[in-house]
Design a protein around this motif. Structure first.
Motif, short mmCIF file in Angstrom:
data_model
loop_
_atom_site.label_atom_id
_atom_site.label_comp_id
_atom_site.label_asym_id
_atom_site.label_seq_id
_atom_site.Cartn_x
_atom_site.Cartn_y
_atom_site.Cartn_z
N LYS A 18 1.39 -1.24 -0.24
CA LYS A 18 0.39 0.00 -0.18
C LYS A 18 0.39 1.17 -0.19
O LYS A 18 1.96 1.27 0.81
CB LYS A 18 -0.81 -0.02 1.31
N PHE A 114 -3.31 3.53 -0.55
CA PHE A 114 -3.96 3.26 -2.01
C PHE A 114 -3.11 1.51 -2.13
O PHE A 114 -2.54 1.79 -1.80
CB PHE A 114 -3.85 4.27 -2.48
N SER A 115 -4.30 1.20 -2.92
CA SER A 115 -3.07 -0.16 -3.99
C SER A 115 -2.39 0.53 -4.84
O SER A 115 -3.00 1.22 -5.41
CB SER A 115 -3.69 -1.53 -3.64
N ASP A 118 -4.50 0.97 -7.56
CA ASP A 118 -5.68 2.12 -7.66
C ASP A 118 -5.47 3.86 -8.26
O ASP A 118 -6.70 4.12 -8.21
CB ASP A 118 -6.49 2.16 -6.10
N SER A 121 -6.34 6.02 -11.78
CA SER A 121 -7.71 7.17 -12.07
C SER A 121 -7.74 8.25 -11.35
O SER A 121 -8.33 9.12 -11.08
CB SER A 121 -8.41 6.14 -11.66
#
Length: 163
Positions: A18, A114-115, A118, A121
């Motif tokens: 992450k 966040f990963s 992801d 975007s």
């Protein structure tokens, strides 16, 4: 071009797979977009020391000391000609140590984990977007230093070997 420069730094902090991003609010230059975990403008005494700048920003914005992170490395230097100035961004990456608190808050906006899959975007500053796209596909698998020349249309990212 009148030679005006803006020197900034940012850091992307990782906890396993992450990455911590900051939704920056109220910034002078970067506002209402996702950015690195911490970062900002160089102070006068830091102009030749990007590491000193990012360590100060980590403490000021996230309350993290150098001993809270490991594998701190400058990985990207991005240049962009915009609004009458050359913006130089120094992007660092580091891992948060196991004992560090994973519920990190910032005085600059909202932090969120966040990963990597992801983040592409998300709305980000132009140079940061190019850097993170490259990092996700290439940079995360190396320990190289890269330089990024960013325009509104595209980015050129090249390895910057020592010579």
């Amino acid at each position: 071009m009148d030679g005006k420069l803006r020197n900034m730094t940012a850091i992307y902090l990782f906890w396993g797979e992450k990455v911590l991003l900051l939704y920056r609010q109220g910034g002078r230059v970067v506002n209402n977009v996702w950015t690195g975990s911490a970062g900002g403008h160089f102070e006068r005494d830091e102009l030749n020391d990007a590491r000193a700048c990012i360590l100060r920003e980590l403490k000021e914005e996230l309350g993290l000391a150098p001993e809270d992170v490991e594998n701190l490395a400058l990985r990207y230097i991005a240049l962009r000609n915009t609004k009458g100035e050359i913006r130089q961004n120094y992007y660092f990456f580091a891992d948060i140590k196991e004992q560090a608190d994973d519920d990190i808050v910032s005085n600059e906006g909202t932090c969120r984990w966040f990963s990597l899959g992801d983040i592409l975007s998300l709305e980000m500053p132009l140079s940061a977007k190019y850097v993170m796209e490259h990092f996700c596909t290439t940079g995360r698998y190396t320990d190289k230093l890269y330089v990024c020349i960013a325009t509104a249309a595209k980015a050129e990212i090249l390895e910057l070997p020592e010579s």
